[in-house]
Design a protein around this motif. Structure first.
Motif, PDB file in Angstrom:
ATOM      1  N   ARG A  96      10.627 -65.442  -0.749  1.00  0.00           N
ATOM      2  CA  ARG A  96      11.413 -66.509  -0.104  1.00  0.00           C
ATOM      3  C   ARG A  96      12.902 -66.153  -0.091  1.00  0.00           C
ATOM      4  O   ARG A  96      13.400 -65.441  -0.978  1.00  0.00           O
ATOM      5  CB  ARG A  96      11.159 -67.847  -0.789  1.00  0.00           C
ATOM      6  CG  ARG A  96      11.933 -68.064  -2.048  1.00  0.00           C
ATOM      7  CD  ARG A  96      11.496 -69.299  -2.774  1.00  0.00           C
ATOM      8  NE  ARG A  96      10.157 -69.107  -3.345  1.00  0.00           N
ATOM      9  CZ  ARG A  96       9.524 -70.021  -4.068  1.00  0.00           C
ATOM     10  NH1 ARG A  96      10.054 -71.206  -4.264  1.00  0.00           N
ATOM     11  NH2 ARG A  96       8.339 -69.772  -4.579  1.00  0.00           N
ATOM     12  N   ASP A 100      15.121 -66.932  16.085  1.00  0.00           N
ATOM     13  CA  ASP A 100      14.988 -67.786  14.897  1.00  0.00           C
ATOM     14  C   ASP A 100      14.668 -66.962  13.661  1.00  0.00           C
ATOM     15  O   ASP A 100      13.807 -66.075  13.702  1.00  0.00           O
ATOM     16  CB  ASP A 100      13.829 -68.784  15.083  1.00  0.00           C
ATOM     17  CG  ASP A 100      14.243 -69.952  15.952  1.00  0.00           C
ATOM     18  OD1 ASP A 100      15.455 -70.081  16.231  1.00  0.00           O
ATOM     19  OD2 ASP A 100      13.350 -70.729  16.356  1.00  0.00           O
ATOM     20  N   VAL A 107      12.924 -67.238  10.175  1.00  0.00           N
ATOM     21  CA  VAL A 107      11.923 -68.181   9.653  1.00  0.00           C
ATOM     22  C   VAL A 107      11.284 -67.669   8.369  1.00  0.00           C
ATOM     23  O   VAL A 107      11.212 -66.461   8.125  1.00  0.00           O
ATOM     24  CB  VAL A 107      10.781 -68.418  10.683  1.00  0.00           C
ATOM     25  CG1 VAL A 107      11.282 -69.132  11.907  1.00  0.00           C
ATOM     26  CG2 VAL A 107      10.123 -67.101  11.087  1.00  0.00           C
ATOM     27  N   GLU A 152       7.740 -68.866   6.147  1.00  0.00           N
ATOM     28  CA  GLU A 152       6.590 -69.757   6.033  1.00  0.00           C
ATOM     29  C   GLU A 152       6.679 -70.925   7.014  1.00  0.00           C
ATOM     30  O   GLU A 152       6.566 -72.088   6.649  1.00  0.00           O
ATOM     31  CB  GLU A 152       6.463 -70.266   4.598  1.00  0.00           C
ATOM     32  CG  GLU A 152       5.986 -69.148   3.676  1.00  0.00           C
ATOM     33  CD  GLU A 152       5.705 -69.608   2.256  1.00  0.00           C
ATOM     34  OE1 GLU A 152       6.244 -70.653   1.856  1.00  0.00           O
ATOM     35  OE2 GLU A 152       4.953 -68.887   1.580  1.00  0.00           O
ATOM     36  N   HIS A 189       9.060 -72.314   8.431  1.00  0.00           N
ATOM     37  CA  HIS A 189      10.261 -73.140   8.423  1.00  0.00           C
ATOM     38  C   HIS A 189      11.420 -72.323   8.985  1.00  0.00           C
ATOM     39  O   HIS A 189      11.710 -71.221   8.515  1.00  0.00           O
ATOM     40  CB  HIS A 189      10.527 -73.568   6.966  1.00  0.00           C
ATOM     41  CG  HIS A 189      11.815 -74.279   6.789  1.00  0.00           C
ATOM     42  ND1 HIS A 189      12.101 -75.487   7.394  1.00  0.00           N
ATOM     43  CD2 HIS A 189      12.926 -73.950   6.077  1.00  0.00           C
ATOM     44  CE1 HIS A 189      13.315 -75.859   7.052  1.00  0.00           C
ATOM     45  NE2 HIS A 189      13.842 -74.942   6.260  1.00  0.00           N
ATOM     46  N   SER A 190      12.074 -72.882  10.009  1.00  0.00           N
ATOM     47  CA  SER A 190      13.177 -72.138  10.612  1.00  0.00           C
ATOM     48  C   SER A 190      14.464 -72.389   9.824  1.00  0.00           C
ATOM     49  O   SER A 190      14.844 -73.531   9.595  1.00  0.00           O
ATOM     50  CB  SER A 190      13.337 -72.575  12.073  1.00  0.00           C
ATOM     51  OG  SER A 190      14.450 -71.937  12.618  1.00  0.00           O
ATOM     52  N   TYR A 191      15.118 -71.331   9.382  1.00  0.00           N
ATOM     53  CA  TYR A 191      16.342 -71.462   8.581  1.00  0.00           C
ATOM     54  C   TYR A 191      17.578 -71.525   9.465  1.00  0.00           C
ATOM     55  O   TYR A 191      18.495 -72.260   9.213  1.00  0.00           O
ATOM     56  CB  TYR A 191      16.449 -70.309   7.573  1.00  0.00           C
ATOM     57  CG  TYR A 191      15.599 -70.548   6.352  1.00  0.00           C
ATOM     58  CD1 TYR A 191      14.213 -70.571   6.445  1.00  0.00           C
ATOM     59  CD2 TYR A 191      16.181 -70.793   5.105  1.00  0.00           C
ATOM     60  CE1 TYR A 191      13.428 -70.817   5.326  1.00  0.00           C
ATOM     61  CE2 TYR A 191      15.405 -71.033   3.982  1.00  0.00           C
ATOM     62  CZ  TYR A 191      14.027 -71.040   4.095  1.00  0.00           C
ATOM     63  OH  TYR A 191      13.260 -71.294   2.996  1.00  0.00           O
TER      64      TYR A 191
END
Ligand code: ADP
Length: 570
Positions: free
Chosen positions: A126, A214, A216, A218, A220-222
């Motif tokens: 992560r 994008d 990303v 998992e 989820h777009s950061y």
């Protein structure tokens, strides 16, 4: 020091079997060949006579440096040492938790201890700043973990004369990709790593069409940035610092013979082996320079009949290595034995061109290369099918899925028919290794499919006592030419070295080779310092367009320096 004395020094330092007190067991290079041949024939069934027959054939293939197994095999076969004969590993998929990560660090340390280069994909960790539930802290991100791996490597390797070789990949859509791209710009950081960005087709399309991109993790777009900005950052870092490299990961997966049963996210350190988690591969190279007859004359030619006879024997040798070798981890053994990947390649291609009077990158050289590579590929696949008929196909062989693979669809019908009938022993068969050390032992032939680096150059050799010694090294084809025609004869124009070639010549050769090679290719495109940034970027776009699986360049500049010093001819 002449060419052969230098080759002997490297053999003595790296590959000669010695007792713990340093006294030699191998009295000559021939002894090393016999040791390897004997060890690799030990798994043949059918009694002593059969084993002896294979041992003799294997030794004959090694004679005169015609077939060069990779360094691990030279150094380890028949020695009882606790080493692996595999050069290349990719470690298991990194879990995103501390406990699992340090378990994987332990596995990497054990693998490194037995020798061999290691690749990892850090994309599963992560990003920096992401919450870590339970401890109320933020994650430190993949690049910080790479520092831990780097220290482990330095510690494990500090005992020997080899530097550690590790590869780290990160996907182009990971939120920490920018940190990754710039990480090695801090002096002294991550020095045991080669780094590559795994670039997807979607990203290349976004760059082409100037779309946002994008980042990303998992699902989820950061955040989002312009694809072209990210591409420029990668390119600028590579232009100035020679890193990171670029790997076209979707292409690697789409063309993988095993796409029906594995997904690849990383490669070994020099890039020629894209491998799945716990994947391992062994390498060996046919020395094309040793197969040229009547060099530099109008009759000069590569002995294609000899080449076609050599290939099946060396495929069998490499296949046997899988059963002879130790494996640092049980998972690696399971992987290797389920798929039986081998990486047969070539070295001395540029020398063979010179001996056949063809300039590297010219239409004549491309024609020759296609002839030679067709023979190697077809004979290698046929040989692997013959071994399957005798010893069985690799356990994960699925006839229908395998024959539908892109590489296999491109094989001549006669080869496909044989595979359909007999199966195949090795899921992947061909690869072009860097051959950094073995090419020196074979009398300094040009490495892999690289052009001759320089006809004469100076090389620093790290001795076992830790001291560095500088040696003048003379290229094989050049030495042969001088021996035949004397020092006064002017060099014909087919004597070209890496610095004087155009980038397109390098790229052409890489792209043609890739058409015939099922794994990948270790290749560095040398560029003059004055190459403009725009021209530099074009090389990468062109590599993608031509179907290469990755691209690595080297542009000497005040930051990168020159790896090997060249000096004018004497
Ligand atoms: P050799 O000439 O010794 O056979 P190559 O130069 O062909 O070796 O390298 C083949 C592979 O071996 C590389 O892609 C890498 O995975 C591994 N390798 C190379 N150098 C090292 C090293 N210093 N330490 C560990 N592995 C290495």
């Amino acid at each position: 020091m002449d060419e052969t004395a230098f080759a002997r020094l490297i053999w003595d330092m790296k590959y000669r079997l010695k007792r713990p007190d340093g006294t030699p067991v191998d009295n000559s290079v021939e002894d090393s060949w016999f040791r390897i041949a004997e060890a690799l024939s030990a798994v043949e069934v059918g009694g002593k006579r059969v084993r002896q027959t294979w041992s003799r054939k294997f030794a004959a293939a090694l004679a005169d440096y015609r077939f060069l197994p990779a360094g691990r095999i030279w150094a380890g076969a028949g020695t009882q040492r606790s080493v692996t004969l595999f050069n290349c590993f990719v470690m298991g998929q990194l879990p995103d938790d501390l406990n699992g990560l340090f378990e994987h660090l332990r596995e990497a340390a054990l693998t490194m201890q037995q020798g061999g280069g290691i690749g990892y994909d850090f994309s599963t960790i992560r990003p920096r700043g992401a919450p870590v539930s339970g401890v109320g802290a933020d994650a430190s991100g993949p690049v910080s973990f790479m520092d831990v791996w780097d220290s482990m490597c330095a510690t494990i390797m500090s005992a020997g004369t080899r530097r550690g070789a590790m590869m780290a990949t990160l996907r182009c859509d990971h939120p920490d990709i920018e940190e990754f791209i710039h990480a090695k710009q801090q002096k002294g950081r991550l020095t045991n790593f080669n780094m590559s960005v795994t670039v997807t087709d979607a990203f290349m399309a976004a760059v082409e069409e100037d779309r946002p991109w994008d980042l990303v993790f998992e699902g989820h777009s950061y955040r989002s940035l312009r694809a072209r900005d990210l591409w420029d950052q990668i390119m600028r870092a590579t232009y100035d610092y020679a890193e990171p490299g670029v790997i076209f990961i979707d292409r690697i997966n789409a063309r993988n013979n095993l796409s029906y049963c594995e997904t690849i996210a990383a490669t070994n350190p020099c890039g020629e082996q894209p491998l799945p988690p716990y994947g391992a591969c062994l390498l060996g190279s046919i020395n094309l320079a040793a197969l040229v007859r009547d060099p530099f004359t109008a009759k000069a030619r590569l002995d294609e009949a000899a080449l076609e006879k050599l290939v099946p024997i060396v495929v069998r040798m490499l296949d046997n290595v899988i059963d002879v070798s130790r494996f640092p981890l049980r998972e690696q053994e399971r992987e290797a034995k389920a798929k039986r990947r081998i990486g047969l390649g070539v070295t001395g291609l540029a020398d063979a061109f010179i001996q056949c009077r063809a300039r590297y990158g010219s239409p004549e050289s491309i024609d020759l290369m296609k002839r030679w590579f067709t023979r190697i590929r077809d004979q290698a696949y046929l040989a692997s099918a013959d071994i399957a008929a005798e010893k069985g196909s690799f356990p994960l062989f699925d006839q229908e899925a395998f024959l539908a693979g892109e590489n296999i669809r491109n094989l001549p019908d006669k080869v496909r028919k044989v595979i359909a009938k007999k199966g195949i022993r090795n899921a992947l068969v061909t690869s072009i290794a860097p051959t950094g050390t073995i090419s020196l032992v074979a009398g300094n032939v040009s490495s892999g499919i690289e052009p001759v680096f320089a006809f004469c150059h100076h090389r620093r050799v790290l001795l076992p006592n830790g001291e560095a010694e500088e040696h003048e090294v003379v290229n094989h084809a050049y030495a042969l030419f001088r021996e035949k025609f004397g020092e006064e004869t002017a060099l014909p124009d087919y004597f070209v070295d890496a610095q004087s070639l155009a980038p397109e010549d390098h790229l052409k050769i890489q792209a043609v080779a890739q058409d015939y090679i099922d794994s990948s290719i270790s290749k560095t495109i040398n560029l003059p310092e004055e190459t403009s940034f725009t021209a530099f970027k074009d090389i990468y776009s062109e590599a993608y367009r031509l179907g290469c699986k990755g691209c690595t360049t080297y542009r000497p500049n005040p930051v990168t320096g020159a790896v090997l010093s060249t000096k004018p001819e004497p």
